[in-house]
Structure formats: structure tokens, C-alpha cells
Design a protein around this motif. Sequence first.
Motif, PDB file in Angstrom:
ATOM      1  N   ALA A  54     -24.000  17.786  29.343  1.00 19.98           N
ATOM      2  CA  ALA A  54     -24.410  16.883  28.269  1.00 19.98           C
ATOM      3  C   ALA A  54     -25.925  16.738  28.198  1.00 19.98           C
ATOM      4  O   ALA A  54     -26.481  16.543  27.120  1.00 19.98           O
ATOM      5  N   VAL A  55     -26.610  16.841  29.328  1.00 13.12           N
ATOM      6  CA  VAL A  55     -28.080  16.798  29.325  1.00 13.12           C
ATOM      7  C   VAL A  55     -28.600  17.993  28.536  1.00 13.12           C
ATOM      8  O   VAL A  55     -29.485  17.872  27.695  1.00 13.12           O
ATOM      9  N   GLY A  56     -28.034  19.154  28.802  1.00 11.05           N
ATOM     10  CA  GLY A  56     -28.392  20.361  28.060  1.00 11.05           C
ATOM     11  C   GLY A  56     -29.808  20.842  28.314  1.00 11.05           C
ATOM     12  O   GLY A  56     -30.554  20.273  29.109  1.00 11.05           O
ATOM     13  N   ARG A  57     -30.175  21.892  27.624  1.00 10.17           N
ATOM     14  CA  ARG A  57     -31.494  22.522  27.806  1.00 10.17           C
ATOM     15  C   ARG A  57     -32.640  21.653  27.329  1.00 10.17           C
ATOM     16  O   ARG A  57     -33.738  21.725  27.858  1.00 10.17           O
ATOM     17  N   ASP A  58     -32.385  20.847  26.280  1.00  7.55           N
ATOM     18  CA  ASP A  58     -33.458  20.073  25.673  1.00  7.55           C
ATOM     19  C   ASP A  58     -33.578  18.660  26.221  1.00  7.55           C
ATOM     20  O   ASP A  58     -34.460  17.915  25.828  1.00  7.55           O
ATOM     21  N   GLY A  59     -32.676  18.275  27.100  1.00  2.22           N
ATOM     22  CA  GLY A  59     -32.691  16.923  27.629  1.00  2.22           C
ATOM     23  C   GLY A  59     -32.021  15.951  26.674  1.00  2.22           C
ATOM     24  O   GLY A  59     -31.629  16.305  25.567  1.00  2.22           O
ATOM     25  N   ALA A  60     -31.890  14.717  27.113  1.00  2.00           N
ATOM     26  CA  ALA A  60     -31.243  13.682  26.311  1.00  2.00           C
ATOM     27  C   ALA A  60     -31.660  12.321  26.836  1.00  2.00           C
ATOM     28  O   ALA A  60     -32.030  12.182  28.001  1.00  2.00           O
ATOM     29  N   THR A  61     -31.571  11.323  25.977  1.00  2.00           N
ATOM     30  CA  THR A  61     -31.794   9.954  26.428  1.00  2.00           C
ATOM     31  C   THR A  61     -30.496   9.452  27.061  1.00  2.00           C
ATOM     32  O   THR A  61     -29.429  10.053  26.868  1.00  2.00           O
ATOM     33  N   ALA A  62     -30.577   8.327  27.758  1.00  2.00           N
ATOM     34  CA  ALA A  62     -29.370   7.750  28.369  1.00  2.00           C
ATOM     35  C   ALA A  62     -28.357   7.376  27.288  1.00  2.00           C
ATOM     36  O   ALA A  62     -27.151   7.568  27.467  1.00  2.00           O
ATOM     37  N   GLY A  63     -28.837   6.877  26.155  1.00  2.00           N
ATOM     38  CA  GLY A  63     -27.931   6.536  25.054  1.00  2.00           C
ATOM     39  C   GLY A  63     -27.223   7.762  24.506  1.00  2.00           C
ATOM     40  O   GLY A  63     -26.018   7.729  24.238  1.00  2.00           O
ATOM     41  N   GLU A  64     -27.965   8.860  24.327  1.00  2.00           N
ATOM     42  CA  GLU A  64     -27.355  10.104  23.855  1.00  2.00           C
ATOM     43  C   GLU A  64     -26.328  10.614  24.860  1.00  2.00           C
ATOM     44  O   GLU A  64     -25.253  11.070  24.479  1.00  2.00           O
ATOM     45  N   LEU A  65     -26.674  10.522  26.143  1.00  2.00           N
ATOM     46  CA  LEU A  65     -25.725  10.951  27.177  1.00  2.00           C
ATOM     47  C   LEU A  65     -24.449  10.132  27.121  1.00  2.00           C
ATOM     48  O   LEU A  65     -23.354  10.680  27.223  1.00  2.00           O
ATOM     49  N   GLY A  66     -24.594   8.828  26.959  1.00  2.00           N
ATOM     50  CA  GLY A  66     -23.420   7.970  26.864  1.00  2.00           C
ATOM     51  C   GLY A  66     -22.513   8.393  25.723  1.00  2.00           C
ATOM     52  O   GLY A  66     -21.299   8.502  25.897  1.00  2.00           O
ATOM     53  N   ASP A 103     -41.403  10.045  21.328  1.00  2.00           N
ATOM     54  CA  ASP A 103     -41.342   8.580  21.287  1.00  2.00           C
ATOM     55  C   ASP A 103     -41.682   8.044  22.672  1.00  2.00           C
ATOM     56  O   ASP A 103     -40.847   8.059  23.580  1.00  2.00           O
ATOM     57  N   GLY A 104     -42.892   7.579  22.853  1.00  2.00           N
ATOM     58  CA  GLY A 104     -43.378   7.103  24.146  1.00  2.00           C
ATOM     59  C   GLY A 104     -42.609   5.936  24.717  1.00  2.00           C
ATOM     60  O   GLY A 104     -42.742   5.615  25.888  1.00  2.00           O
ATOM     61  N   ARG A 105     -41.779   5.284  23.902  1.00  2.00           N
ATOM     62  CA  ARG A 105     -40.994   4.145  24.397  1.00  2.00           C
ATOM     63  C   ARG A 105     -39.727   4.593  25.099  1.00  2.00           C
ATOM     64  O   ARG A 105     -39.068   3.802  25.761  1.00  2.00           O
ATOM     65  N   ARG A 106     -39.372   5.859  24.927  1.00  2.00           N
ATOM     66  CA  ARG A 106     -38.105   6.354  25.479  1.00  2.00           C
ATOM     67  C   ARG A 106     -38.363   7.309  26.645  1.00  2.00           C
ATOM     68  O   ARG A 106     -39.408   7.919  26.755  1.00  2.00           O
ATOM     69  N   LYS A 107     -37.330   7.419  27.465  1.00  2.00           N
ATOM     70  CA  LYS A 107     -37.327   8.406  28.551  1.00  2.00           C
ATOM     71  C   LYS A 107     -36.283   9.462  28.232  1.00  2.00           C
ATOM     72  O   LYS A 107     -35.209   9.155  27.727  1.00  2.00           O
ATOM     73  N   LEU A 108     -36.613  10.691  28.537  1.00  2.00           N
ATOM     74  CA  LEU A 108     -35.660  11.789  28.418  1.00  2.00           C
ATOM     75  C   LEU A 108     -35.160  12.139  29.805  1.00  2.00           C
ATOM     76  O   LEU A 108     -35.922  12.100  30.774  1.00  2.00           O
ATOM     77  N   VAL A 109     -33.914  12.491  29.887  1.00  2.00           N
ATOM     78  CA  VAL A 109     -33.345  13.021  31.123  1.00  2.00           C
ATOM     79  C   VAL A 109     -33.347  14.532  30.951  1.00  2.00           C
ATOM     80  O   VAL A 109     -32.848  15.046  29.950  1.00  2.00           O
ATOM     81  N   ARG A 110     -33.939  15.224  31.916  1.00  2.00           N
ATOM     82  CA  ARG A 110     -33.994  16.692  31.857  1.00  2.00           C
ATOM     83  C   ARG A 110     -33.471  17.278  33.156  1.00  2.00           C
ATOM     84  O   ARG A 110     -33.572  16.666  34.219  1.00  2.00           O
ATOM     85  N   LEU A 111     -32.943  18.485  33.040  1.00  2.00           N
ATOM     86  CA  LEU A 111     -32.497  19.213  34.224  1.00  2.00           C
ATOM     87  C   LEU A 111     -33.701  19.627  35.049  1.00  2.00           C
ATOM     88  O   LEU A 111     -34.720  20.036  34.506  1.00  2.00           O
ATOM     89  N   THR A 112     -33.558  19.529  36.361  1.00  2.00           N
ATOM     90  CA  THR A 112     -34.565  20.070  37.271  1.00  2.00           C
ATOM     91  C   THR A 112     -34.175  21.514  37.592  1.00  2.00           C
ATOM     92  O   THR A 112     -33.066  21.957  37.237  1.00  2.00           O
ATOM     93  N   PRO A 113     -35.029  22.242  38.283  1.00  2.00           N
ATOM     94  CA  PRO A 113     -34.603  23.585  38.713  1.00  2.00           C
ATOM     95  C   PRO A 113     -33.300  23.554  39.513  1.00  2.00           C
ATOM     96  O   PRO A 113     -32.471  24.454  39.381  1.00  2.00           O
ATOM     97  N   ARG A 114     -33.088  22.513  40.311  1.00  2.00           N
ATOM     98  CA  ARG A 114     -31.824  22.393  41.058  1.00  2.00           C
ATOM     99  C   ARG A 114     -30.644  22.205  40.101  1.00  2.00           C
ATOM    100  O   ARG A 114     -29.561  22.754  40.321  1.00  2.00           O
ATOM    101  N   GLY A 115     -30.845  21.443  39.024  1.00  2.00           N
ATOM    102  CA  GLY A 115     -29.798  21.253  38.026  1.00  2.00           C
ATOM    103  C   GLY A 115     -29.468  22.552  37.306  1.00  2.00           C
ATOM    104  O   GLY A 115     -28.294  22.869  37.086  1.00  2.00           O
ATOM    105  N   VAL A 116     -30.493  23.311  36.956  1.00  2.00           N
ATOM    106  CA  VAL A 116     -30.274  24.610  36.313  1.00  2.00           C
ATOM    107  C   VAL A 116     -29.553  25.542  37.292  1.00  2.00           C
ATOM    108  O   VAL A 116     -28.632  26.264  36.909  1.00  2.00           O
TER     109      VAL A 116
END
Length: 152
Positions: free
Chosen positions: A44-56, A87-100
Amino acid sequence: MAEGYELPLLLFAGFRSLIDELHAELAEQGHPDVRPAHGFALQAVGRDGATAGELGRRLGVSKQAAGKTVDRLERLGYVERVDDPDDGRRKLVRLTPRGVDVLTRSAVIFDRLRARWVEALGAERVGELESDLRAVVPVDGVRLDAAGWFGL
């Protein structure tokens, strides 16, 4: 004639056997802490990342539940939180090399597990099984919200 309840149990048992074998191999390859629900979240995080809301939304769980999953995956080193460049108010969740790495290894292991089914049942029969399942599963049948559906 088989009883109606047997079909979902057999499908689930097949799924479970593949997932259990996947996780046993992942543990041997340096990923002993990753769990089945983590795989859905990492996808669900995917290649481009996602916010916690998008993940939910993608996982079919609350933003808070998604946040807890992200916390766990972050502690394990599979994802990181970064500032959203749009959007500087938001955080993105991204895969790390370990996640990939764990997703890449999972793909290779799934190919190997499918090859074992082909060895046991034959390529034509496995192909027909996959075709038949595609015919009866809704178009959006492969959804990432399975973890939420199971109540995780």
C-alpha cells in the motif's frame, strides 16, 4: 459432491500455505520480523509513498491503525517518514532500501512457490486454476484491504 463450505476453506488453506512458506523463507533471508499484514502495508505504501490517511484508506483501516502499522514498520526499518514535497504540513511514508528488499525477495519467493505448484499439478492446470479464479473474482478482487477485512 463437496460441501459448499469446503471451497473457501481450501482456498484459504492454499493462501495460508503459500504465505507461511513465504515468511519462513523471508526469515531465513534476514527478515524474521515481517508479518503477513506488513506485506499488505508495504504494498500500500508503494513506490511513490503515501500519507497515513492514504494508507488507512488503501488498507481499509483507520488512520490511527495505519499509523500504528507505520510505527512498527519504521521501528523494523522497512519504511521512513519524510516531509511531503507537495505539502509541508504532511508526512509521507516511503519504503526504505530494507522495505524494497523484502518486497523484491517476496516476489522471487512467490515465483518459486508457484513453480512448485506447477511441478506438482502441471503448468496447464495451474494456468487454468489462475484463469478460473480470475473469471469468478470481481475485477477489483485483489485488494490491499485484506488485513483490515480480517480485523487486523
